[in-house]
Design a protein around this motif. Structure first.
Motif: not given
Length: 127
Positions: A32-34, A48-49, A58-63, A70-72
């Protein structure tokens, strides 16, 4: 029974840090993508993440880029959100969400893209 349980929210001052946790059960977490969403009263829930499966990155919103990480940990069935340099505009209810990875490079930006949700944890940033 599927469950996503968030914890770690609270009230902090600007510039301080918090670490949110989201522990999953009832599904094959590693498939699963979280993602993390946040919502303020009267506004739409916004992603946002995102943490892809395995080493998908991982990817993030610019804000939040350069402030949040984020980590899993698939062994723990958990996803974490380290939030540094918090700002008053980060005040919101924070939710983790899960969707089974279906291949390719899905956008997965909208709440309706997700299968499971946590109950949310409040983050308040104020002096």
């Amino acid at each position: 029974e599927v469950q996503l349980v968030e914890s770690g929210g609270g009230l902090v001052q600007p510039g301080e840090s918090l670490r949110l946790s989201c522990v999953a059960s009832g599904f094959r977490f590693s498939n699963y993508v979280m993602s993390w969403f946040r919502q303020t009263p009267g506004k739409e829930r916004e992603m946002f993440a995102i943490a892809m499966i395995g080493n998908g990155g991982t990817e993030y919103d610019d804000s939040v880029k350069d402030r949040f990480t984020v980590s899993r940990d698939d062994a723990l069935n958990a996803v974490f959100l380290q939030m540094n340099s918090l700002k008053p505009e980060d005040t919101a209810m924070y939710y983790c969400a899960a969707v089974e990875y279906g291949g390719g490079c899905p956008a997965l930006e909208q709440p309706y893209d997700y299968d499971y949700w946590g109950q949310g944890t409040q983050v308040s940033v104020s002096s």
